[in-house]
Design a protein around this motif. Sequence first.
Motif, PDB file in Angstrom:
ATOM      1  N   PRO A   2      31.338 -16.430   7.863  1.00 45.29           N
ATOM      2  CA  PRO A   2      32.052 -15.571   8.812  1.00 45.29           C
ATOM      3  C   PRO A   2      33.398 -16.179   9.186  1.00 45.29           C
ATOM      4  CG  PRO A   2      30.338 -16.810   9.939  1.00 45.29           C
ATOM      5  CD  PRO A   2      30.146 -17.074   8.473  1.00 45.29           C
ATOM      6  N   PRO A   3      34.369 -15.340   9.542  1.00 46.12           N
ATOM      7  CA  PRO A   3      35.667 -15.847   9.990  1.00 46.12           C
ATOM      8  C   PRO A   3      35.514 -16.716  11.238  1.00 46.12           C
ATOM      9  CG  PRO A   3      35.764 -13.487   9.548  1.00 46.12           C
ATOM     10  CD  PRO A   3      34.323 -13.869   9.519  1.00 46.12           C
ATOM     11  N   VAL A   4      36.330 -17.778  11.318  1.00 45.57           N
ATOM     12  CA  VAL A   4      36.245 -18.691  12.463  1.00 45.57           C
ATOM     13  C   VAL A   4      37.595 -18.886  13.147  1.00 45.57           C
ATOM     14  CG1 VAL A   4      34.243 -19.950  11.576  1.00 45.57           C
ATOM     15  CG2 VAL A   4      36.561 -20.694  10.948  1.00 45.57           C
ATOM     16  N   GLY A   5      38.661 -18.349  12.554  1.00 48.28           N
ATOM     17  CA  GLY A   5      39.990 -18.581  13.103  1.00 48.28           C
ATOM     18  C   GLY A   5      40.151 -18.118  14.534  1.00 48.28           C
ATOM     19  N   HIS A   6      39.443 -17.037  14.894  1.00 42.88           N
ATOM     20  CA  HIS A   6      39.574 -16.502  16.260  1.00 42.88           C
ATOM     21  C   HIS A   6      39.127 -17.502  17.320  1.00 42.88           C
ATOM     22  CE1 HIS A   6      35.368 -15.715  15.232  1.00 42.88           C
ATOM     23  NE2 HIS A   6      35.129 -15.678  16.527  1.00 42.88           N
ATOM     24  N   LEU A   7      38.255 -18.439  16.927  1.00 39.85           N
ATOM     25  CA  LEU A   7      37.786 -19.445  17.878  1.00 39.85           C
ATOM     26  C   LEU A   7      38.912 -20.360  18.336  1.00 39.85           C
ATOM     27  CD1 LEU A   7      34.463 -20.456  16.071  1.00 39.85           C
ATOM     28  CD2 LEU A   7      34.723 -18.887  18.005  1.00 39.85           C
ATOM     29  N   LEU A   8      39.971 -20.450  17.533  1.00 44.21           N
ATOM     30  CA  LEU A   8      41.084 -21.346  17.838  1.00 44.21           C
ATOM     31  C   LEU A   8      42.228 -20.669  18.570  1.00 44.21           C
ATOM     32  CD1 LEU A   8      41.219 -23.150  14.376  1.00 44.21           C
ATOM     33  CD2 LEU A   8      40.425 -24.154  16.514  1.00 44.21           C
ATOM     34  N   GLU A   9      42.137 -19.373  18.767  1.00 49.40           N
ATOM     35  CA  GLU A   9      43.263 -18.647  19.361  1.00 49.40           C
ATOM     36  C   GLU A   9      43.663 -19.174  20.738  1.00 49.40           C
ATOM     37  OE1 GLU A   9      42.222 -14.545  19.155  1.00 49.40           O
ATOM     38  OE2 GLU A   9      42.516 -14.403  16.989  1.00 49.40           O
ATOM     39  N   PRO A  10      42.727 -19.515  21.644  1.00 47.75           N
ATOM     40  CA  PRO A  10      43.150 -20.093  22.930  1.00 47.75           C
ATOM     41  C   PRO A  10      43.892 -21.419  22.760  1.00 47.75           C
ATOM     42  CG  PRO A  10      40.885 -19.297  23.059  1.00 47.75           C
ATOM     43  CD  PRO A  10      41.269 -19.260  21.616  1.00 47.75           C
ATOM     44  N   ASP A  11      43.420 -22.279  21.837  1.00 49.72           N
ATOM     45  CA  ASP A  11      44.080 -23.560  21.601  1.00 49.72           C
ATOM     46  C   ASP A  11      45.480 -23.349  21.040  1.00 49.72           C
ATOM     47  OD1 ASP A  11      41.842 -25.379  22.253  1.00 49.72           O
ATOM     48  OD2 ASP A  11      40.889 -24.428  20.524  1.00 49.72           O
ATOM     49  N   VAL A  12      45.626 -22.379  20.144  1.00 52.66           N
ATOM     50  CA  VAL A  12      46.916 -22.085  19.541  1.00 52.66           C
ATOM     51  C   VAL A  12      47.910 -21.595  20.590  1.00 52.66           C
ATOM     52  CG1 VAL A  12      48.057 -20.378  18.064  1.00 52.66           C
ATOM     53  CG2 VAL A  12      46.147 -21.701  17.165  1.00 52.66           C
ATOM     54  N   ARG A  13      47.459 -20.730  21.466  1.00 48.10           N
ATOM     55  CA  ARG A  13      48.353 -20.209  22.511  1.00 48.10           C
ATOM     56  C   ARG A  13      48.802 -21.327  23.456  1.00 48.10           C
ATOM     57  NH1 ARG A  13      44.697 -15.780  22.452  1.00 48.10           N
ATOM     58  NH2 ARG A  13      43.589 -16.615  24.273  1.00 48.10           N
ATOM     59  N   ARG A  14      47.869 -22.209  23.822  1.00 50.69           N
ATOM     60  CA  ARG A  14      48.230 -23.321  24.712  1.00 50.69           C
ATOM     61  C   ARG A  14      49.213 -24.272  24.031  1.00 50.69           C
ATOM     62  NH1 ARG A  14      42.722 -22.911  26.411  1.00 50.69           N
ATOM     63  NH2 ARG A  14      42.104 -24.382  24.780  1.00 50.69           N
ATOM     64  N   PHE A  15      49.005 -24.511  22.737  1.00 62.22           N
ATOM     65  CA  PHE A  15      49.908 -25.397  21.997  1.00 62.22           C
ATOM     66  C   PHE A  15      51.319 -24.825  21.972  1.00 62.22           C
ATOM     67  CE2 PHE A  15      52.101 -26.682  18.131  1.00 62.22           C
ATOM     68  CZ  PHE A  15      51.938 -28.053  18.141  1.00 62.22           C
ATOM     69  N   ALA A  16      51.438 -23.538  21.682  1.00 63.75           N
ATOM     70  CA  ALA A  16      52.754 -22.900  21.611  1.00 63.75           C
ATOM     71  C   ALA A  16      53.481 -23.008  22.943  1.00 63.75           C
ATOM     72  CB  ALA A  16      52.615 -21.442  21.186  1.00 63.75           C
TER      73      ALA A  16
ATOM     74  N   THR B 140      62.363 -25.353   7.054  1.00 60.17           N
ATOM     75  CA  THR B 140      61.917 -24.640   8.251  1.00 60.17           C
ATOM     76  C   THR B 140      60.413 -24.796   8.455  1.00 60.17           C
ATOM     77  OG1 THR B 140      63.670 -22.997   7.994  1.00 60.17           O
ATOM     78  CG2 THR B 140      61.808 -22.387   9.386  1.00 60.17           C
ATOM     79  N   MET B 141      60.027 -25.117   9.698  1.00 61.45           N
ATOM     80  CA  MET B 141      58.622 -25.159  10.093  1.00 61.45           C
ATOM     81  C   MET B 141      58.304 -23.910  10.893  1.00 61.45           C
ATOM     82  SD  MET B 141      56.909 -27.920   9.104  1.00 61.45           S
ATOM     83  CE  MET B 141      55.495 -27.581  10.146  1.00 61.45           C
ATOM     84  N   SER B 142      57.259 -23.177  10.493  1.00 59.21           N
ATOM     85  CA  SER B 142      56.797 -21.999  11.222  1.00 59.21           C
ATOM     86  C   SER B 142      55.288 -21.918  11.042  1.00 59.21           C
ATOM     87  CB  SER B 142      57.486 -20.739  10.697  1.00 59.21           C
ATOM     88  OG  SER B 142      57.216 -19.637  11.511  1.00 59.21           O
ATOM     89  N   LEU B 143      54.558 -22.419  12.026  1.00 64.50           N
ATOM     90  CA  LEU B 143      53.115 -22.554  11.889  1.00 64.50           C
ATOM     91  C   LEU B 143      52.378 -21.242  12.164  1.00 64.50           C
ATOM     92  CD1 LEU B 143      52.274 -25.999  13.550  1.00 64.50           C
ATOM     93  CD2 LEU B 143      52.259 -25.423  11.118  1.00 64.50           C
ATOM     94  N   ALA B 144      51.376 -20.985  11.321  1.00 66.51           N
ATOM     95  CA  ALA B 144      50.519 -19.812  11.471  1.00 66.51           C
ATOM     96  C   ALA B 144      49.067 -20.249  11.452  1.00 66.51           C
ATOM     97  CB  ALA B 144      50.784 -18.803  10.351  1.00 66.51           C
ATOM     98  N   LEU B 145      48.221 -19.488  12.098  1.00 65.81           N
ATOM     99  CA  LEU B 145      46.782 -19.719  12.101  1.00 65.81           C
ATOM    100  C   LEU B 145      46.122 -18.780  11.103  1.00 65.81           C
ATOM    101  CD1 LEU B 145      44.070 -20.798  13.329  1.00 65.81           C
ATOM    102  CD2 LEU B 145      44.279 -18.956  15.025  1.00 65.81           C
ATOM    103  N   CYS B 146      45.280 -19.327  10.228  1.00 63.29           N
ATOM    104  CA  CYS B 146      44.481 -18.489   9.336  1.00 63.29           C
ATOM    105  C   CYS B 146      43.277 -17.978  10.126  1.00 63.29           C
ATOM    106  CB  CYS B 146      44.014 -19.270   8.113  1.00 63.29           C
ATOM    107  SG  CYS B 146      42.870 -18.324   7.064  1.00 63.29           S
ATOM    108  N   GLY B 147      43.198 -16.661  10.273  1.00 64.94           N
ATOM    109  CA  GLY B 147      42.110 -16.062  11.038  1.00 64.94           C
ATOM    110  C   GLY B 147      40.764 -16.183  10.365  1.00 64.94           C
ATOM    111  N   THR B 148      40.761 -16.506   9.067  1.00 68.35           N
ATOM    112  CA  THR B 148      39.499 -16.602   8.335  1.00 68.35           C
ATOM    113  C   THR B 148      38.897 -17.996   8.410  1.00 68.35           C
ATOM    114  OG1 THR B 148      40.170 -14.846   6.819  1.00 68.35           O
ATOM    115  CG2 THR B 148      38.400 -16.307   6.082  1.00 68.35           C
ATOM    116  N   CYS B 149      39.661 -19.028   8.000  1.00 70.20           N
ATOM    117  CA  CYS B 149      39.066 -20.366   7.910  1.00 70.20           C
ATOM    118  C   CYS B 149      39.536 -21.329   8.991  1.00 70.20           C
ATOM    119  CB  CYS B 149      39.315 -20.977   6.529  1.00 70.20           C
ATOM    120  SG  CYS B 149      41.008 -21.518   6.234  1.00 70.20           S
ATOM    121  N   GLY B 150      40.562 -20.964   9.772  1.00 72.16           N
ATOM    122  CA  GLY B 150      41.022 -21.842  10.835  1.00 72.16           C
ATOM    123  C   GLY B 150      42.038 -22.879  10.410  1.00 72.16           C
ATOM    124  N   LEU B 151      42.614 -22.739   9.211  1.00 75.91           N
ATOM    125  CA  LEU B 151      43.668 -23.640   8.755  1.00 75.91           C
ATOM    126  C   LEU B 151      44.967 -23.295   9.470  1.00 75.91           C
ATOM    127  CD1 LEU B 151      44.053 -25.852   6.423  1.00 75.91           C
ATOM    128  CD2 LEU B 151      45.186 -24.001   5.165  1.00 75.91           C
TER     129      LEU B 151
END
Length: 394
Positions: free
Chosen positions: A271-285, A50-61
């Motif tokens: 500092p955490p950087v994962g939040h910077l990717l949230e728009p990209d993650v939403r568009r990808f989904a 099973t593939m279920s992708l998550a975003l790390c809010g701290t490092c952006g992985l």
Amino acid sequence: MGDGGEVLIQACPACGSSDLDVFTEPTRLPTQSCTLWPGRDTALDCPRGTMSLALCGTCGLLVNVAFDPSLLDYDENYENSLHFSSLFQSYARELGTDLIERHDLHEKVILEIGCGKGDFLRMMVELGDNTGIGVDPSFEEDPTRPIDDRLVFVKGYYLEADLHVSPDLVIARQLLEHVDDPRSFLAHIREILGDRSDSVVVFEVPNALDMLRRADVWDVIYEHPVYYTPHALERLLETAGFTVRDIRPVYEDLYLIIEASPSVGEVGDRPPVGHLLEPDVRRFAAAYEEKIDHWRATLLEITAKRRRAVLWGAGARGDTFLNVLQIRDEIPLVVDINPRKWGRHMAGTGQPIHSPDVLVAQPPDVVVIANGIYESEIADGLEKMGIDAEILIA
């Protein structure tokens, strides 16, 4: 969400944070998209995960929280070499030449982890008259190649190999994204380098930021428990005891290259950087679902019009494309320029893999490509065979 639906990964493998936010629906895929199966039945019955992708809010992985390493078993049937492509060969040669010139890699020791069948390492040895040690569980000796005493290959996993070597360059291309515990992996590399600040480590990984922004949904494969954005990759290397010299996108931004050397200083809090990717993650989904809907409609139209379609490219992207859409008779065969794949079958969907030459006798109406970077190369191949087919980029 492992095989039974549970979340197996509770913390980021790169930074240890528990701030993981799942952004894709669970998808069942073959656990090894590049494993070549001898028959259709075995290909259809291949192991799945099973593939279920998550975003790390701290490092952006990006992390597959459903990943189960026990489902993987790399062997000589795993074939992911791209070196039969002239486009990829040019890129690999440019990369190798650049590394040799900038780091003065002449008569030096090069360790390649995850060397595959050894194509790139052989080139690095030849270009700089170097000594090469390659490690890979899928390595298979090619009896047609002349013996080169400067090369040693170890068939196995790096952390299990009993290596006694002090390399000038450690390189791992398209490997780190396969490692489910990258901190331990890098700690081992850092240990063998000791205080050699003149040594260099180079990693090439899929560019997760580019994947998100281009909605490259077919690049999501089970073998990759993690996907590196530039922030995540740089942070991982620095916390593992390396000074990053350079990080850059390459190969039309599909990949990231990072170069680093051993360091001795402590790394401060970041500092955490994962939040910077949230728009990209939403568009990808959103794009993931839109692309699936689009291709289901396209395949129905192809079938309704009795058009003959083939897939060109029996690699990981092609396998994900076939499996996500559960394609069988709509695309009955796959062609690839890699002769190691001919006569085998696609994991999960069972299509036979042939040389492109088979298309001459029965020209297709539609040729589907899962990776648009190879469109010109494939179009040239079709033209040389006298085939006038519509090319569709998945």
